[in-house]
Every structure is written in structure tokens, then in C-alpha cells.
Design a protein around this motif. Structure first.
Motif, PDB file in Angstrom:
ATOM      1  N   ASP A  25       0.838  -1.199   0.000  1.00 50.84           N
ATOM      2  CA  ASP A  25       0.000   0.000   0.000  1.00 50.84           C
ATOM      3  C   ASP A  25       0.870   1.245   0.000  1.00 50.84           C
ATOM      4  N   CYS A  26       1.929   1.199   0.790  1.00 53.05           N
ATOM      5  CA  CYS A  26       2.822   2.350   0.894  1.00 53.05           C
ATOM      6  C   CYS A  26       3.523   2.618  -0.448  1.00 53.05           C
ATOM      7  N   VAL A  27       4.065   1.581  -1.057  1.00 59.14           N
ATOM      8  CA  VAL A  27       4.766   1.733  -2.340  1.00 59.14           C
ATOM      9  C   VAL A  27       3.780   2.172  -3.429  1.00 59.14           C
ATOM     10  N   GLY A  28       2.617   1.515  -3.471  1.00 59.96           N
ATOM     11  CA  GLY A  28       1.612   1.845  -4.487  1.00 59.96           C
ATOM     12  C   GLY A  28       1.143   3.286  -4.345  1.00 59.96           C
ATOM     13  N   ALA A  29       0.941   3.733  -3.103  1.00 60.08           N
ATOM     14  CA  ALA A  29       0.460   5.092  -2.863  1.00 60.08           C
ATOM     15  C   ALA A  29       1.515   6.121  -3.277  1.00 60.08           C
ATOM     16  N   CYS A  30       2.755   5.903  -2.858  1.00 63.46           N
ATOM     17  CA  CYS A  30       3.812   6.884  -3.165  1.00 63.46           C
ATOM     18  C   CYS A  30       4.043   6.973  -4.673  1.00 63.46           C
ATOM     19  N   LEU A  31       4.187   5.817  -5.334  1.00 63.97           N
ATOM     20  CA  LEU A  31       4.445   5.848  -6.784  1.00 63.97           C
ATOM     21  C   LEU A  31       3.195   6.280  -7.543  1.00 63.97           C
ATOM     22  N   GLY A  32       2.021   5.859  -7.073  1.00 63.74           N
ATOM     23  CA  GLY A  32       0.763   6.249  -7.721  1.00 63.74           C
ATOM     24  C   GLY A  32       0.602   7.765  -7.708  1.00 63.74           C
ATOM     25  N   VAL A  78       5.894  21.378  -1.014  1.00 57.50           N
ATOM     26  CA  VAL A  78       4.814  20.548  -0.468  1.00 57.50           C
ATOM     27  C   VAL A  78       5.374  19.153  -0.209  1.00 57.50           C
ATOM     28  N   CYS A  79       5.069  18.603   0.964  1.00 54.87           N
ATOM     29  CA  CYS A  79       5.509  17.239   1.267  1.00 54.87           C
ATOM     30  C   CYS A  79       4.305  16.395   1.687  1.00 54.87           C
ATOM     31  N   PHE A  80       4.135  15.264   1.014  1.00 54.97           N
ATOM     32  CA  PHE A  80       3.043  14.335   1.330  1.00 54.97           C
ATOM     33  C   PHE A  80       3.566  13.200   2.203  1.00 54.97           C
ATOM     34  N   SER A  81       2.857  12.890   3.275  1.00 53.62           N
ATOM     35  CA  SER A  81       3.131  11.686   4.046  1.00 53.62           C
ATOM     36  C   SER A  81       1.986  10.711   3.771  1.00 53.62           C
ATOM     37  N   LEU A  82       2.316   9.545   3.229  1.00 52.15           N
ATOM     38  CA  LEU A  82       1.275   8.583   2.841  1.00 52.15           C
ATOM     39  C   LEU A  82       1.403   7.284   3.634  1.00 52.15           C
ATOM     40  N   ASP A  83       0.284   6.798   4.156  1.00 48.39           N
ATOM     41  CA  ASP A  83       0.231   5.480   4.810  1.00 48.39           C
ATOM     42  C   ASP A  83       1.081   5.391   6.076  1.00 48.39           C
ATOM     43  N   SER A  84       1.486   6.519   6.630  1.00 45.04           N
ATOM     44  CA  SER A  84       2.326   6.493   7.831  1.00 45.04           C
ATOM     45  C   SER A  84       1.511   7.015   9.006  1.00 45.04           C
ATOM     46  N   SER A  85       1.448   6.217  10.085  1.00 45.03           N
ATOM     47  CA  SER A  85       0.557   6.587  11.185  1.00 45.03           C
ATOM     48  C   SER A  85       1.149   7.632  12.124  1.00 45.03           C
ATOM     49  N   CYS A 129      -4.218   3.780  -0.782  1.00 45.88           N
ATOM     50  CA  CYS A 129      -4.456   3.839  -2.237  1.00 45.88           C
ATOM     51  C   CYS A 129      -5.919   4.070  -2.570  1.00 45.88           C
ATOM     52  N   GLU A 130      -6.827   3.509  -1.774  1.00 40.56           N
ATOM     53  CA  GLU A 130      -8.259   3.763  -2.004  1.00 40.56           C
ATOM     54  C   GLU A 130      -8.545   5.258  -1.849  1.00 40.56           C
ATOM     55  N   ALA A 146      -3.129   3.460 -12.331  1.00 42.14           N
ATOM     56  CA  ALA A 146      -4.091   2.428 -11.931  1.00 42.14           C
ATOM     57  C   ALA A 146      -3.379   1.191 -11.382  1.00 42.14           C
ATOM     58  N   LYS A 147      -2.296   0.787 -12.022  1.00 41.11           N
ATOM     59  CA  LYS A 147      -1.527  -0.380 -11.565  1.00 41.11           C
ATOM     60  C   LYS A 147      -0.982  -0.167 -10.150  1.00 41.11           C
ATOM     61  N   ALA A 148      -0.475   1.039  -9.911  1.00 41.13           N
ATOM     62  CA  ALA A 148       0.101   1.362  -8.595  1.00 41.13           C
ATOM     63  C   ALA A 148      -0.984   1.301  -7.512  1.00 41.13           C
ATOM     64  N   LEU A 149      -2.122   1.937  -7.774  1.00 41.46           N
ATOM     65  CA  LEU A 149      -3.189   1.990  -6.770  1.00 41.46           C
ATOM     66  C   LEU A 149      -3.821   0.617  -6.556  1.00 41.46           C
ATOM     67  N   PHE A 150      -3.970  -0.124  -7.646  1.00 37.86           N
ATOM     68  CA  PHE A 150      -4.512  -1.489  -7.566  1.00 37.86           C
ATOM     69  C   PHE A 150      -3.627  -2.331  -6.644  1.00 37.86           C
ATOM     70  N   THR A 151      -2.327  -2.194  -6.806  1.00 37.44           N
ATOM     71  CA  THR A 151      -1.378  -2.948  -5.984  1.00 37.44           C
ATOM     72  C   THR A 151      -1.612  -2.668  -4.496  1.00 37.44           C
ATOM     73  N   GLY A 152      -1.777  -1.388  -4.160  1.00 37.73           N
ATOM     74  CA  GLY A 152      -1.934  -1.005  -2.757  1.00 37.73           C
ATOM     75  C   GLY A 152      -3.213  -1.547  -2.144  1.00 37.73           C
ATOM     76  N   ILE A 153      -4.329  -1.394  -2.849  1.00 37.34           N
ATOM     77  CA  ILE A 153      -5.614  -1.862  -2.308  1.00 37.34           C
ATOM     78  C   ILE A 153      -5.563  -3.385  -2.162  1.00 37.34           C
ATOM     79  N   MET A 154      -5.037  -4.047  -3.185  1.00 37.72           N
ATOM     80  CA  MET A 154      -4.968  -5.509  -3.186  1.00 37.72           C
ATOM     81  C   MET A 154      -4.116  -6.026  -2.014  1.00 37.72           C
ATOM     82  N   HIS A 155      -2.974  -5.393  -1.775  1.00 38.93           N
ATOM     83  CA  HIS A 155      -2.091  -5.868  -0.695  1.00 38.93           C
ATOM     84  C   HIS A 155      -2.698  -5.632   0.682  1.00 38.93           C
ATOM     85  N   ASP A 156      -3.264  -4.444   0.919  1.00 36.98           N
ATOM     86  CA  ASP A 156      -3.775  -4.141   2.256  1.00 36.98           C
ATOM     87  C   ASP A 156      -5.074  -4.878   2.574  1.00 36.98           C
ATOM     88  N   SER A 157      -5.717  -5.428   1.550  1.00 35.39           N
ATOM     89  CA  SER A 157      -6.983  -6.118   1.806  1.00 35.39           C
ATOM     90  C   SER A 157      -6.839  -7.630   1.665  1.00 35.39           C
TER      91      SER A 157
END
Ligand code: 5GP
Ligand code: MN
Length: 324
Positions: A25-32, A78-85, A129-130, A146-157
Motif C-alpha cells: 500500500d505504501c509503495v503503491g500510494a507513493c508511486l501512484g 509541499v511534502c506528502f506523508s502517505l500510509d504512515s501513522s 491507495c483507495e 491504476a496499476k500502482a493503486l490497484f497494488t496497494g488496495i490488493m495488498h492491504d486487503s
């Protein structure tokens, strides 16, 4: 939802980062997000700063352009933090994050308290990614995004299996399926496929696992010596905790591997009754109700004693409530 493009405005230096030991999810989100912004913005420089992810994700475009040296000369606009709690989970990226003029946090961890200037945290979402997919406009989407986001949703679910998959999550996946890429291959090669040595270590851990608390809890561990013997890293241990979890009768699965002498990285999975995020948070970690982690000190028996106390307490509270 955040209007990503208008938040960026005419900023030129954009940084994207995620948590240490990045998962799908982290990789898919960042690259997506990088791929999307590259499509949307004319002359901005978008850089992903991330600990080097597993090679399994190298099919995602721009995998090779991830900056794992955190070589950032000028503070980002601008800095985005994704999937990090938490900010700490950004690891080496934290310094860059702190230097940014504007910070945006997008995440789905229940333990995230919103540490950026702009925050979008939805614990009910299947994945980061969702959330990104919901913020992305069609006109800047393409097959690679789409491939990047699909990867993230698929892995986390767990391949769309877990209860975190809502109707909305499936609709998002449906939209991603409009783009023409080989979904079955991505699922097989990035989620299910293991190297021979990864299967060996999985088998060994299952063989040596211990079942306790009347079969409600299962634990497996890998020590440093074994990791050195097989010449593997933590990336080769992905999925072991999920295999432990599907043992019949088990409520909680615990997997740990030794980071340093008497220091373990702990992964927990729950089959629904026990809130493992609550337990992980007690030990300085975090995560989701059914999947959480933390780092703990001591022998594996110290770790198990400490954790099982809290697992037992939660199970007992449920039993007492059922008796009433
Ligand atoms: P995993 O067991 O797959 O490493 O992680 C399960 C979930 O718990 C993930 O969502 C992950 O981000 C979170 N998690 C794992 N370890 C830690 C930790 O040390 N601290 C925090 N805050 N979250 C963690
Ligand atoms: Mn995630």
C-alpha cells in the motif's frame, strides 16, 4: 477529501514519502501519487523518498526513481506523508518532512492523530491507495497510476478479502479495472509468489510455531542467526503472520523477528474479536484493529508474556459480556 491539485497550486518542489519498511500500500500510494502528479503538473519536480522497497514491486513505473538516499538539497514546497501513522514512521524522511513549507498527510491508520498541516485520515478505508483513488481526477489517470493503486488496495486487503473492503472500495477497484493491465499477474507475482528460500523460512516458522491460550493464540519467530543462515532480510518474511492467522481456532497470530539482540519487530493479526491496534499502541506501535505491529525488547518469551496478558484481558471481557 483533499483537492490535491489545488493544494499544490503552482508549487514546484513536491516530496512524497511513506513509512519505513514499506509494504504494497505504501509503495503503491507513493508511486501512484508521483505518476499522477507527473501527468497533472507541467514543470514541477516530484520526488519519492522511501526506504528501498522489495523488488516484487519493480513492475510499478518509476520504482527505479525512488530516492532511498534521502538526498534532498532544497526544502520541498509541499511534502506528502502517505500510509504512515506517525511522523516517526517516516524514518529518514522526517527531516525533509519537517523542512517543507506545506505538509499533507493521507492515511487510513486508526492510530493516526493527524500530524501534518492538512490531514485526511479515514480508518474505515481499505488502504491509502483507495483514498488517493477517490481524490484522483480521471483526466490525469492512466494505466500506470491504476496499476500502482490497484497494488496497494490488493495488498492491504489480502487480495480484496478482508472486511476493510467496503462497497466503495470495490467500486474504486472497478474503476481501476477500466485500465488495461494484467491484474491476475500482478496478484500472483506481487502477492502470492515466494522465492524458494522464502517458502523454506515460512515452512520452518510454521513447524516451530507454538499454540497457546487454549489454541486461541499462535506465535512464530525468526531469530538473527536463522536470517543470516538463509541470507534473508525482513522483506522475505512477508506473509508469514497471515499464514499463522488462518490456523483454525486462532483469534490472534503473532509473528516476530529479531532486529537486534533481544529486540523484536512484532506483527499481530486478529480474526476480529481482539483489537490488536490497541495492544500494539500500548507498546509504542500502532496499526489497524485486525493488523498491527510494534517493536519490543526481551526474549521471545518476554514478548509473548507481555502480549498475551492483553490478549487474554480482551478475550475475557468479551466472554464476560457474552455471559451477561
Ligand atoms: P505489519 O505487521 O504488516 O508490519 O503491519 C501491520 C500494520 O501495523 C501496518 O498497517 C503497519 O503500518 C502497522 N505497524 C506495524 N509496525 C508498526 C510500528 O512499529 N508502529 C506503528 N505505529 N505501526 C506499525
Ligand atoms: Mn496501508
Amino acid at each position: 477529501m483533499i483537492d490535491i491539485i489545488s493544494e499544490i497550486g503552482d508549487s514546484k518542489r513536491i516530496a512524497i514519502m511513506g513509512h519505513m519498511r514499506p509494504d504494497g500500500d505504501c509503495v503503491g500510494a507513493c508511486l501512484g501519487l508521483k505518476l499522477y502528479l507527473d501527468n497533472a503538473l507541467k514543470d514541477a519536480k516530484v520526488t519519492v523518498f522511501l526506504e528501498k522497497p522489495s523488488e516484487t514491486f519493480s513492475y510499478i513505473k518509476n520504482y527505479g526513481n525512488i530516492d532511498s538516499d534521502y538526498d534532498c538539497k532544497e526544502a520541498p514546497d509541499v511534502c506528502f506523508s502517505l500510509d504512515s501513522s506517525t511522523p516517526d514512521r517516516l524514518g529518514e524522511g522526517l527531516l525533509i518532512f519537517k523542512s517543507a513549507k506545506k505538509t499533507i498527510c493521507i492515511d487510513h491508520h486508526i492510530s493516526n492523530r493527524g500530524f501534518a498541516m492538512i490531514n485526511h485520515i479515514e480508518p474505515e478505508a481499505s488502504s491509502t491507495c483507495e483514498l488517493l483513488a477517490l481524490m484522483f481526477e480521471d483526466r490525469y489517470m492512466d494505466k500506470e497510476v491504476a496499476k500502482a493503486l490497484f497494488t496497494g488496495i490488493m495488498h492491504d486487503s489480502g487480495v480484496f478479502q478482508y472486511s476493510c473492503m467496503s462497497r466503495r472500495s470495490f467500486e474504486v477497484v472497478g474503476r481501476l479495472c477500466d485500465y488495461d493491465f494484467d491484474r491476475s499477474r500482478i496478484i500472483d507475482e506481487s502477492f502470492y509468489q515466494k522465492s524458494y528460500v522464502q517458502n523454506q523460512i515460512l515452512g520452518r516458522t510454521l513447524l516451530e510455531s507454538i499454540l497457546f491460550m487454549d489454541g486461541k493464540c499462535i506465535a512464530g519467530s525468526v531469530d538473527r542467526k536463522t536470517m543470516d543462515f538463509y541470507n534473508i532480510t525482513y522483506k522475505d518474511l512477508d506473509g508469514i503472520v497471515n499464514q499463522l492467522r488462518v490456523t483454525r481456532g486462532v483469534e490472534v497470530a503473532i509473528f516476530m523477528y529479531e532486529i537486534h539482540s533481544l529486540e523484536y519487530k512484532v506483527s499481530m493479526r486478529s480474526n476480529g474479536k481482539v483489537d490488536v491496534a490497541r495492544i500494539a499502541t500500548l507498546f509504542g506501535g500502532g496499526g489497524h484493529v485486525r493488523a498491527a505491529g510494534c517493536t519490543m525488547n526481551g526474549t521471545i518469551y518476554d514478548v509473548l508474556n507481555n502480549l498475551s496478558l492483553h490478549i487474554e484481558e480482551q478475550l475475557k471481557a468479551i466472554e464476560d459480556a457474552d455471559d451477561r
